[in-house]
Design an enzyme around this catalytic site. Sequence first.
Site, PDB file in Angstrom:
ATOM      1  N   SER A   1      -5.489  12.044  -1.411  1.00  0.00           N
ATOM      2  CA  SER A   1      -3.970  10.758  -0.966  1.00  0.00           C
ATOM      3  C   SER A   1      -3.384  11.738  -1.478  1.00  0.00           C
ATOM      4  O   SER A   1      -2.812  12.128  -2.903  1.00  0.00           O
ATOM      5  CB  SER A   1      -4.563   9.628  -1.586  1.00  0.00           C
ATOM      6  OG  SER A   1      -4.243   9.003  -1.255  1.00  0.00           O
TER       7      SER A   1
ATOM      8  N   TYR B   1      -7.778   2.957  -8.409  1.00  0.00           N
ATOM      9  CA  TYR B   1      -8.135   3.649  -6.826  1.00  0.00           C
ATOM     10  C   TYR B   1      -7.395   5.076  -7.154  1.00  0.00           C
ATOM     11  O   TYR B   1      -8.272   6.252  -6.156  1.00  0.00           O
ATOM     12  CB  TYR B   1      -7.398   2.687  -5.841  1.00  0.00           C
ATOM     13  CG  TYR B   1      -6.882   3.586  -4.006  1.00  0.00           C
ATOM     14  CD1 TYR B   1      -7.823   4.160  -3.254  1.00  0.00           C
ATOM     15  CD2 TYR B   1      -6.126   4.200  -4.098  1.00  0.00           C
ATOM     16  CE1 TYR B   1      -7.923   5.264  -2.314  1.00  0.00           C
ATOM     17  CE2 TYR B   1      -6.110   5.057  -2.760  1.00  0.00           C
ATOM     18  CZ  TYR B   1      -6.380   5.515  -2.082  1.00  0.00           C
ATOM     19  OH  TYR B   1      -6.274   6.633  -0.765  1.00  0.00           O
TER      20      TYR B   1
ATOM     21  N   LYS C   1      -9.699   9.505  -6.280  1.00  0.00           N
ATOM     22  CA  LYS C   1      -9.185  10.521  -6.259  1.00  0.00           C
ATOM     23  C   LYS C   1      -9.276  11.337  -6.897  1.00  0.00           C
ATOM     24  O   LYS C   1      -9.701  13.123  -6.923  1.00  0.00           O
ATOM     25  CB  LYS C   1      -7.792  10.106  -5.035  1.00  0.00           C
ATOM     26  CG  LYS C   1      -8.518   9.236  -3.833  1.00  0.00           C
ATOM     27  CD  LYS C   1      -9.313   9.160  -3.183  1.00  0.00           C
ATOM     28  CE  LYS C   1      -9.394   8.462  -1.995  1.00  0.00           C
ATOM     29  NZ  LYS C   1     -10.378   8.503  -1.097  1.00  0.00           N
TER      30      LYS C   1
HETATM   31  N1  UFG Z   1       6.255  -2.096   2.091  1.00  0.00           N
HETATM   32  C1  UFG Z   1       7.367  -2.931   2.413  1.00  0.00           C
HETATM   33  N2  UFG Z   1       6.611  -4.097   2.742  1.00  0.00           N
HETATM   34  C2  UFG Z   1       5.507  -4.507   3.524  1.00  0.00           C
HETATM   35  C3  UFG Z   1       4.522  -3.361   3.473  1.00  0.00           C
HETATM   36  C4  UFG Z   1       5.051  -2.493   2.870  1.00  0.00           C
HETATM   37  O1  UFG Z   1       8.569  -3.440   2.181  1.00  0.00           O
HETATM   38  O2  UFG Z   1       4.872  -5.497   4.127  1.00  0.00           O
HETATM   39  C5  UFG Z   1       6.710  -1.038   2.276  1.00  0.00           C
HETATM   40  C6  UFG Z   1       7.077  -0.562   0.522  1.00  0.00           C
HETATM   41  O3  UFG Z   1       7.301  -0.801  -0.823  1.00  0.00           O
HETATM   42  C7  UFG Z   1       7.115   1.360   0.467  1.00  0.00           C
HETATM   43  C8  UFG Z   1       6.370   1.201   2.654  1.00  0.00           C
HETATM   44  O4  UFG Z   1       6.946   0.128   3.174  1.00  0.00           O
HETATM   45  O5  UFG Z   1       7.895   1.629   0.244  1.00  0.00           O
HETATM   46  C9  UFG Z   1       5.081   2.330   2.746  1.00  0.00           C
HETATM   47  O6  UFG Z   1       4.229   0.728   1.883  1.00  0.00           O
HETATM   48  P1  UFG Z   1       2.630   0.911   1.952  1.00  0.00           P
HETATM   49  O7  UFG Z   1       1.351  -0.136   1.830  1.00  0.00           O
HETATM   50  O8  UFG Z   1       2.776   1.289   3.780  1.00  0.00           O
HETATM   51  O9  UFG Z   1       2.397   2.784   1.570  1.00  0.00           O
HETATM   52  P2  UFG Z   1       1.782   3.161   0.489  1.00  0.00           P
HETATM   53  O10 UFG Z   1       2.814   4.395   0.734  1.00  0.00           O
HETATM   54  O11 UFG Z   1       3.000   2.300  -0.512  1.00  0.00           O
HETATM   55  O12 UFG Z   1       0.558   3.935  -0.016  1.00  0.00           O
HETATM   56  C10 UFG Z   1       0.038   4.349   0.849  1.00  0.00           C
HETATM   57  C11 UFG Z   1      -1.661   3.912   0.185  1.00  0.00           C
HETATM   58  C12 UFG Z   1      -2.448   3.864  -0.510  1.00  0.00           C
HETATM   59  C13 UFG Z   1      -2.074   5.067  -1.488  1.00  0.00           C
HETATM   60  C14 UFG Z   1      -0.354   5.814  -1.503  1.00  0.00           C
HETATM   61  C15 UFG Z   1       0.068   7.050  -1.554  1.00  0.00           C
HETATM   62  O13 UFG Z   1      -2.094   2.982   1.708  1.00  0.00           O
HETATM   63  O14 UFG Z   1      -3.278   3.991  -0.387  1.00  0.00           O
HETATM   64  O15 UFG Z   1       0.177   5.567  -0.529  1.00  0.00           O
HETATM   65  O16 UFG Z   1       0.907   7.176  -2.514  1.00  0.00           O
HETATM   66  F1  UFG Z   1      -2.369   5.400  -2.464  1.00  0.00           F
END
Ligand code: UFG
Length: 337
Positions: free
Chosen positions: A124, A147, A151
């Site tokens: 990841s 988590y 990785k």
């Molecule tokens: N976001 C919102 N509202 C939500 C969910 C997410 O505004 O309800 C925003 C977050 O703040 C972020 C973007 O949408 O800016 C993406 O968030 P995600 O939770 O979809 O994904 P992340 O980038 O936080 O996390 C993902 C994977 C993790 C991994 C990471 C790698 O889910 O497993 O990328 O850095 F670790």
Amino acid sequence: MKILVSGGAGYIGSHTVVQLVAAGYDVVIVDNFSNAHPTVLARMESLTGTSIPLHSFDLTDHDKTEHLFATEDFDGVIHFAGHKAVGESVEKPLDYYENNLGSTFSIVRAMQRYDVDKLVFSSSATVYGEDQAAATEDRRTYATNPYGWTKVMQEQILRDVAVAAPHMRFALLRYFNPVGAHPSGTIGEDPSGIPNNLVPYIAQVAVGKREKLMIFGGDYDTVDGTGVRDYIHVEDLAAGHIAALKALEETDEAVHTWNLGSGKGTSVLEMLRAFEKAVGREIPYEIVARRPGDIATSYADPTKANAELGWSTKKTVEEMAADTWRWQSQNPEGFAG
Ligand code: UFG
């Protein structure tokens, strides 16, 4: 070629299984259904027109894993199985270390014992910690949550094994943000409970299961103040695994690391707009406080994967939204519906 797919009933696993079968591979799945639904098997079988053997057990069980390798003659492994929720990993670190590292130990031991030399590993972008903007593979790796550390550690374990067993071949695939679904709308992401990730959350608001999207932070130093990510369609991601598997068949190097992303950043608001276009109406949202642990910007430098795998992402953000919406609207309750 017979490939073991661990976690093959899960979101990325199931899409990869369908493409592997289409590419002519024999596939055997191991999945304990800790984060998957049994219905996915019938859907994969109907998409591929073939029956797909599935063994339901926990890969941290060394004996069961070795027994499977003793009875099947695998040519390679794609290892998806693992817990993946960042927040949960902070609450239950031991579960994450035990499960994610334990299943890798079982698989690699069984590979060594039964002379299986190729492993494609589901890593990841989280291994770049807070340095995820324009990330290249040579960047130092570290994590900011358990988590992520699983990785980083699994990557290191595989590198160490490669030193001791230089005939083995490992592909460490660092995914950015996988979204989308199979264009048929019959398989897709089916999170249990409240979705942690953006796209499944938007999809549940669009289908009426949740009231509105909470956008975590509108004051980041980005194009519109919301977080920027490199979204990759799960079909492109699945194709990246097959390209990596083929590359391992031909390479003299023991370990390869490849970023799987588009190289393009998309903000939360841009993703929301793409989704509204797919659905054909506005989706309610509210900008709230930042989510602890989030970074402003994450996107891949995919140059290395593009050059060495002859692979690149093909699908647009609009296609990601349209395919997610087809899956969500056809299966409002996910696989359980
Ligand atoms: N976001 C919102 N509202 C939500 C969910 C997410 O505004 O309800 C925003 C977050 O703040 C972020 C973007 O949408 O800016 C993406 O968030 P995600 O939770 O979809 O994904 P992340 O980038 O936080 O996390 C993902 C994977 C993790 C991994 C990471 C790698 O889910 O497993 O990328 O850095 F670790």
